[in-house]
Design an enzyme around this catalytic site. Structure first.
Site, PDB file in Angstrom:
ATOM      1  N   GLU A 225     -11.857  14.284  -3.762  1.00  0.00           N
ATOM      2  CA  GLU A 225     -10.736  15.051  -4.292  1.00  0.00           C
ATOM      3  C   GLU A 225     -10.971  16.553  -4.186  1.00  0.00           C
ATOM      4  O   GLU A 225     -10.023  17.338  -4.128  1.00  0.00           O
ATOM      5  CB  GLU A 225     -10.477  14.663  -5.749  1.00  0.00           C
ATOM      6  CG  GLU A 225      -9.090  15.040  -6.242  1.00  0.00           C
ATOM      7  CD  GLU A 225      -8.740  14.414  -7.576  1.00  0.00           C
ATOM      8  OE1 GLU A 225      -7.728  13.690  -7.629  1.00  0.00           O
ATOM      9  OE2 GLU A 225      -9.486  14.634  -8.551  1.00  0.00           O
TER      10      GLU A 225
ATOM     11  N   HIS B 279     -27.642  -5.614   2.624  1.00  0.00           N
ATOM     12  CA  HIS B 279     -27.156  -6.849   3.222  1.00  0.00           C
ATOM     13  C   HIS B 279     -25.692  -6.747   3.635  1.00  0.00           C
ATOM     14  O   HIS B 279     -25.026  -7.764   3.853  1.00  0.00           O
ATOM     15  CB  HIS B 279     -27.357  -8.008   2.240  1.00  0.00           C
ATOM     16  CG  HIS B 279     -28.787  -8.209   1.867  1.00  0.00           C
ATOM     17  ND1 HIS B 279     -29.636  -9.045   2.556  1.00  0.00           N
ATOM     18  CD2 HIS B 279     -29.553  -7.643   0.885  1.00  0.00           C
ATOM     19  CE1 HIS B 279     -30.842  -9.007   2.024  1.00  0.00           C
ATOM     20  NE2 HIS B 279     -30.813  -8.158   0.998  1.00  0.00           N
TER      21      HIS B 279
ATOM     22  N   LYS C   6       2.484  11.365  -7.751  1.00  0.00           N
ATOM     23  CA  LYS C   6       2.896  11.359  -9.160  1.00  0.00           C
ATOM     24  C   LYS C   6       4.393  11.652  -9.287  1.00  0.00           C
ATOM     25  O   LYS C   6       5.093  11.028 -10.095  1.00  0.00           O
ATOM     26  CB  LYS C   6       2.094  12.406  -9.934  1.00  0.00           C
ATOM     27  CG  LYS C   6       0.611  12.090 -10.095  1.00  0.00           C
ATOM     28  CD  LYS C   6      -0.079  13.184 -10.899  1.00  0.00           C
ATOM     29  CE  LYS C   6      -1.552  12.907 -11.085  1.00  0.00           C
ATOM     30  NZ  LYS C   6      -2.239  13.986 -11.830  1.00  0.00           N
TER      31      LYS C   6
END
Length: 409
Positions: free
Chosen positions: A256, A282, A399
């Site tokens: 961000e 792994h 938003k």
């Protein structure tokens, strides 16, 4: 005649970058947080004397990730198990199954609720808060509010005589863990917030007093900047489950802060990746070792886990060839796994940029050092990239769209 020139930007010197960071220190609030005197805060919290044994933190992103990183790092430490006063739970997601699953772990009558939102209008946070208020009694006896002093959430708190704690305006959410955002719940839970700040101060002083971290951080940030078009992904490979929360915090901080449009209107960004060893040996290690050369790797180890749990000296039929691990401490095993992975990347694959961070022990001081180290590194890389490290315009669009969708629903 129109002549547009797009020449590569000349890299600034370390001296110029340091001067800019020192100037920025005067206006960006997170730099001053390690130097705050916590006496008044602790006295006030002691006087409130909340008896609850559980704390439910309601927030998202910068309001919770830093606190979770510290709590997750320290909560299983034997020293802290004896002193913890309250257990922390985090309500971040609007996923209804997760919401109710977390609720099932709480005794609502023995829970202190802390709602945290810098703006005071974060839709996820307020939505969860509304739901909690509908199923249990929440008032000044079991609620704290942490927000900016002029937010609508603060207005709600004052109207209902609820205790509030301020988030400074010049401290961005993802840089706020060492403010009241983190200090209030961590102190109430029983952690040593002074040691936390002392560790952060250690990193700050080392850089600004031009000691050990000065050249180190500038060199590391410059490397990320100068090789960003080749190695544009930065992986943290943390060798402890205790650092899972730190990895999540780092991903938000790095992504961000650095994914921005620069002063030349060019899209910049470095992609953060959080890995845990030995589990991700792994899975993701294969991609690092034999995949495209587009990743740097920072290995993080804990020098002393202060836990002597051993592998049992048991011989299993058919698996006798693995008896060489018998009686080995698990802390030795995980660090040997880290060392082997580091050696395989460093010695066998010499074209993968790596560095190693070793944490001395599991303590507030050490996690404070690490958190502030990465905040400083983020700010310095932002200076090299010529971006605004502290805004997030790319988030605001979503938003606004969501708000419109909900109003028209």
């Amino acid at each position: 005649m129109k002549n547009n020139l797009y020449y590569p930007q000349v890299s600034l010197s370390d001296k110029e970058i340091f001067a800019e960071i020192k100037k920025e220190r005067e206006v960006i609030g997170y730099y001053s947080l390690p130097y705050v005197d916590t006496t008044v805060l602790k006295t006030r919290l002691d006087d409130l004397n909340f008896p609850q044994k559980q704390i439910a933190i309601i927030g998202i992103g910068g309001s919770t990730l830093g606190t979770y990183a510290i709590y997750n790092f320290l909560k299983y430490n034997k020293q802290h198990n004896k002193s913890l006063k309250k257990e922390l739970f985090f309500f971040e997601s609007t996923d209804p199954v997760n919401l109710n699953g977390t609720l099932a772990q709480l005794n609502l009558k023995d829970t202190l609720f802390i709602i945290i939102s810098k703006s005071g209008t974060t839709i996820e946070t307020i939505s969860i808060f509304k739901y909690l208020m509908s199923i249990t009694k929440i008032d000044k006896s079991n609620l704290l509010v942490i927000t900016e002093d002029d937010s609508k959430l603060n207005t709600f708190a004052k109207t209902n005589d609820i205790n509030t704690f301020d988030i400074p305006k010049n401290v961005g959410g993802r840089f706020s863990v060492l403010s009241n955002v983190g200090l209030v719940p961590l102190y109430l839970a029983g952690f040593d917030i002074d040691e936390l700040l002392k560790g952060a101060k250690k990193s700050s002083d080392s850089f600004f007093d031009k000691k050990k971290l000065f050249k180190h951080l500038l060199k590391k940030a410059r490397t990320y900047y100068e090789f960003k078009d080749v190695y544009n992904m930065n992986a943290i490979f943390s060798y402890s489950q205790l650092l899972e929360g730190f990895n999540k915090w780092y991903v938000q901080l790095w992504g961000e802060s650095l994914g921005k449009v620069d002063v030349n209107n060019t899209n910049q960004g470095l992609t953060p990746i959080g890995l845990l060893g030995p589990v991700d040996q792994h899975s993701f290690l294969q991609l690092i070792v034999e995949g495209q050369r587009d990743k740097t790797v920072t290995f993080i180890k804990i020098k002393d886990f202060k836990d002597n749990t051993k592998i049992a000296p048991i011989s299993l039929e058919g698996l006798e060839e693995l008896d060489y691990v018998n009686n080995l401490n698990f802390k030795e095993l995980i660090n040997l796994q880290a060392d082997a992975t580091i050696a395989s990347v460093k010695e066998l694959k010499k074209d993968i940029p790596i560095d190693i961070i070793e944490i001395e022990e599991i303590s507030e001081f050490e996690i404070g050092k690490l958190l502030f180290y990465y905040e400083l590194l983020t700010s310095i890389v932002g200076k090299f990239l010529r971006i605004n490290t502290y805004d997030q315009p790319g988030v605001e669009g979503g938003k606004i769209i969501l708000k419109g969708m909900l109003k028209n629903k």
